[in-house]
Design an enzyme around this catalytic site. Structure first.
Site, PDB file in Angstrom:
ATOM      1  N   CYS A 280       0.811  -1.223   0.000  1.00  0.00           N
ATOM      2  CA  CYS A 280       0.000   0.000   0.000  1.00  0.00           C
ATOM      3  C   CYS A 280       0.843   1.272   0.000  1.00  0.00           C
ATOM      4  O   CYS A 280       0.323   2.352  -0.253  1.00  0.00           O
ATOM      5  CB  CYS A 280      -0.976  -0.018   1.162  1.00  0.00           C
ATOM      6  SG  CYS A 280      -2.163  -1.359   0.994  1.00  0.00           S
TER       7      CYS A 280
ATOM      8  N   HIS B  46      -3.413   7.096   2.168  1.00  0.00           N
ATOM      9  CA  HIS B  46      -3.800   5.799   1.610  1.00  0.00           C
ATOM     10  C   HIS B  46      -5.165   5.436   2.183  1.00  0.00           C
ATOM     11  O   HIS B  46      -5.439   5.662   3.367  1.00  0.00           O
ATOM     12  CB  HIS B  46      -2.749   4.751   1.998  1.00  0.00           C
ATOM     13  CG  HIS B  46      -3.187   3.357   1.754  1.00  0.00           C
ATOM     14  ND1 HIS B  46      -3.565   2.905   0.515  1.00  0.00           N
ATOM     15  CD2 HIS B  46      -3.329   2.296   2.596  1.00  0.00           C
ATOM     16  CE1 HIS B  46      -3.916   1.636   0.599  1.00  0.00           C
ATOM     17  NE2 HIS B  46      -3.786   1.234   1.858  1.00  0.00           N
TER      18      HIS B  46
ATOM     19  N   ASN C  95      -9.999  -0.424  -0.769  1.00  0.00           N
ATOM     20  CA  ASN C  95      -8.539  -0.313  -0.745  1.00  0.00           C
ATOM     21  C   ASN C  95      -7.985  -0.922  -2.034  1.00  0.00           C
ATOM     22  O   ASN C  95      -7.993  -2.135  -2.208  1.00  0.00           O
ATOM     23  CB  ASN C  95      -8.001  -1.052   0.486  1.00  0.00           C
ATOM     24  CG  ASN C  95      -6.487  -0.975   0.594  1.00  0.00           C
ATOM     25  OD1 ASN C  95      -5.812  -0.535  -0.331  1.00  0.00           O
ATOM     26  ND2 ASN C  95      -5.958  -1.410   1.723  1.00  0.00           N
TER      27      ASN C  95
HETATM   28  N1  COA Z   1     -18.981  -8.508   8.592  1.00  0.00           N
HETATM   29  C1  COA Z   1     -19.474  -8.746   9.833  1.00  0.00           C
HETATM   30  N2  COA Z   1     -18.689  -9.066  10.879  1.00  0.00           N
HETATM   31  C2  COA Z   1     -17.357  -9.154  10.646  1.00  0.00           C
HETATM   32  C3  COA Z   1     -16.803  -8.922   9.382  1.00  0.00           C
HETATM   33  C4  COA Z   1     -17.677  -8.598   8.332  1.00  0.00           C
HETATM   34  N3  COA Z   1     -17.243  -8.357   7.085  1.00  0.00           N
HETATM   35  N4  COA Z   1     -15.470  -9.069   9.462  1.00  0.00           N
HETATM   36  C5  COA Z   1     -15.193  -9.393  10.734  1.00  0.00           C
HETATM   37  N5  COA Z   1     -16.337  -9.453  11.449  1.00  0.00           N
HETATM   38  C6  COA Z   1     -16.503  -9.776  12.852  1.00  0.00           C
HETATM   39  C7  COA Z   1     -15.354 -10.586  13.399  1.00  0.00           C
HETATM   40  O1  COA Z   1     -15.528 -11.953  13.104  1.00  0.00           O
HETATM   41  C8  COA Z   1     -15.468 -10.291  14.870  1.00  0.00           C
HETATM   42  O2  COA Z   1     -16.473 -11.100  15.422  1.00  0.00           O
HETATM   43  P1  COA Z   1     -16.280 -11.762  16.878  1.00  0.00           P
HETATM   44  O3  COA Z   1     -16.144 -10.581  17.820  1.00  0.00           O
HETATM   45  O4  COA Z   1     -17.524 -12.544  17.040  1.00  0.00           O
HETATM   46  O5  COA Z   1     -15.032 -12.574  16.776  1.00  0.00           O
HETATM   47  C9  COA Z   1     -15.931  -8.856  14.918  1.00  0.00           C
HETATM   48  O6  COA Z   1     -16.483  -8.587  13.621  1.00  0.00           O
HETATM   49  C10 COA Z   1     -14.824  -7.873  15.175  1.00  0.00           C
HETATM   50  O7  COA Z   1     -13.700  -8.255  14.379  1.00  0.00           O
HETATM   51  P2  COA Z   1     -12.405  -7.393  14.294  1.00  0.00           P
HETATM   52  O8  COA Z   1     -11.434  -8.034  13.369  1.00  0.00           O
HETATM   53  O9  COA Z   1     -11.931  -7.025  15.670  1.00  0.00           O
HETATM   54  O10 COA Z   1     -13.039  -6.124  13.612  1.00  0.00           O
HETATM   55  P3  COA Z   1     -12.401  -4.745  13.353  1.00  0.00           P
HETATM   56  O11 COA Z   1     -13.267  -3.711  13.908  1.00  0.00           O
HETATM   57  O12 COA Z   1     -10.941  -4.725  13.689  1.00  0.00           O
HETATM   58  O13 COA Z   1     -12.515  -4.644  11.763  1.00  0.00           O
HETATM   59  C11 COA Z   1     -11.093  -4.841   9.870  1.00  0.00           C
HETATM   60  C12 COA Z   1     -11.863  -5.586  10.942  1.00  0.00           C
HETATM   61  C13 COA Z   1     -10.384  -5.861   8.993  1.00  0.00           C
HETATM   62  C14 COA Z   1     -12.079  -4.034   9.042  1.00  0.00           C
HETATM   63  C15 COA Z   1     -10.088  -3.887  10.563  1.00  0.00           C
HETATM   64  O14 COA Z   1      -9.342  -4.600  11.508  1.00  0.00           O
HETATM   65  C16 COA Z   1      -9.164  -3.251   9.607  1.00  0.00           C
HETATM   66  O15 COA Z   1      -9.563  -2.478   8.752  1.00  0.00           O
HETATM   67  N6  COA Z   1      -7.850  -3.514   9.751  1.00  0.00           N
HETATM   68  C17 COA Z   1      -6.875  -2.957   8.890  1.00  0.00           C
HETATM   69  C18 COA Z   1      -6.893  -3.719   7.615  1.00  0.00           C
HETATM   70  C19 COA Z   1      -6.191  -2.978   6.539  1.00  0.00           C
HETATM   71  O16 COA Z   1      -6.226  -1.780   6.473  1.00  0.00           O
HETATM   72  N7  COA Z   1      -5.524  -3.724   5.629  1.00  0.00           N
HETATM   73  C20 COA Z   1      -4.844  -3.171   4.556  1.00  0.00           C
HETATM   74  C21 COA Z   1      -3.654  -2.439   5.064  1.00  0.00           C
HETATM   75  S1  COA Z   1      -2.966  -1.446   3.853  1.00  0.00           S
END
Ligand code: COA
Length: 348
Positions: free
Chosen positions: A132, A273, A303
């Protein structure tokens, strides 16, 4: 001629006689494939909801290629538009740098494929892998060929077909990524013109396992087993990546601003980004900038990895928020980890 070791640590310039030779962005072109993948579409594919995706990521829709379309196709469309904006053709290009983590193939490089498509027979070039942060790393790399005086026209492309490495049964990753490309032309700035002012980039390989594609490389070549175990897709520790991005995007921006004697008040537009709206908002707040100074378009593209920054820059221009003379702060964080911030005085 000597390298300018200025006390403020600026790295993007060279002293030629009495003048500082800087590089500037002279054109910009972008391209996204027409097909849309909306949150409503994803609701039918995995257990998720439009509300969850919008609240946790800020994304509403992404552009996705049709089968058989590769990164070089997106790069070609974006590059053509950038060159047309300057009234140039492929024959004018001297260097091509393509930032991507989804090359058409391991080899030849996407830069070679693009060179052929553009008819840029006089250009050499290469691909750059920084996930990224790829576009910002490629921009600074391309600028060095200008400030060194070695080349006059460098084409820098950020392009990714993320849909080619996404598991559309994994709700934690398939909601995030989209496909897209952007290209800039880098040329010498006029005397007294700022252009690319400075950049501050870091890598931290200790976080490699937080965001990666496990198989298909030399350590774990493709096999029936790697396909069955879904090891050719993006694997990510979302919360860990989130925390790293929030902490480091702020830090690299803060260091860059301070060493240039600037604060958030001096910045006309912050173009980060686009990985997650909450990462962007947290970074903006820590930099002390008001919401109207940040460009957010993750809702429409998701993204797109190396594509986000040029796509966001194009939107800033379209919205009338980026004009000749505007001071832009760019920031990125991505797999690797890679992280970067750059200061650009916009040139057109
Ligand atoms: N829809 C519904 N629920 C979802 C889900 C979706 N698409 N994806 C994850 N969940 C659930 C998880 O299973 C978890 O459930 P649980 O509590 O029962 O285990 C809950 O939501 C919370 O998950 P978590 O991973 O803590 O969520 P989050 O708020 O951190 O959001 C991301 C997840 C991936 C959106 C977030 O962590 C993120 O954006 N991270 C950075 C990723 C990124 O930017 N990557 C590219 C880098 S350049």
């Amino acid at each position: 001629m000597s390298l300018n070791q200025s006390p403020n640590g600026r790295e993007a310039e060279r002293v030629v006689g009495n003048n500082v030779q800087r590089a500037k962005i002279s054109a910009l072109g972008t391209y996204t494939p027409p097909r849309l993948l909306t949150n409503a579409d994803l609701e039918k594919m995995v257990e998720t909801t439009d509300e969850w995706i919008i609240e946790r990521t800020g994304i509403r829709e992404r552009h996705i290629v049709e089968k058989g379309v590769g990164t070089s196709d997106l790069a070609f469309e974006a590059a053509k538009r950038a060159l047309a904006q300057r009234g140039l053709s492929g024959r004018d290009v001297e260097v091509i740098i393509v930032a991507t983590v989804t090359p058409d193939m391991f080899f030849p490089s996407t830069a070679c494929l693009l060179q052929h498509k553009l008819g840029a027979s006089g250009a050499w070039g290469f691909d750059l892998s920084a996930a990224c942060s790829g576009f910002l790393y490629a921009m600074a790399t391309g600028a060095q060929f200008i400030t060194s005086g070695r080349h006059k026209k460098v084409l820098v492309v950020g392009a990714d077909v993320m849909s080619s490495i996404i598991d559309y049964t994994d709700r934690t990753t398939c909601i995030i990524f989209g496909d897209g490309a952007g290209a800039i032309l880098i040329e010498a700035a006029e005397p007294g013109e700022d252009g690319l002012i400075d950049f501050n980039y870091e890598i931290d390989g200790s976080g490699g396992d937080d965001l990666y594609m496990p198989a298909g490389g030399s350590r774990m070549p493709s096999s029936v087993e790697t396909v069955e175990k879904k090891l050719h897709f993006v694997h990510q520790n979302g919360p860990q990546v989130f925390k790293f991005a929030v902490r480091k995007m702020y830090e690299v921006c803060d260091t860059l601003l301070k060493r240039n004697g600037l604060t958030g008040d001096d910045i006309d537009i912050f173009i980060p980004h686009q990985a997650n709206i909450r990462i962007i908002e947290a970074t903006r707040e820590r930099l002390g900038m008001p919401p109207e100074k940040v460009l957010i378009n993750i809702d429409r593209y998701g993204n797109t990895t190396a594509g986000t920054i040029p796509l966001a820059t194009a939107d800033a221009i379209t919205q009338g928020r980026l004009k000749k003379g505007s001071l832009v702060l760019y920031a990125s964080a991505g797999a690797g980890y890679t992280v970067g911030a750059a200061l650009v005085r916009w040139s057109f």
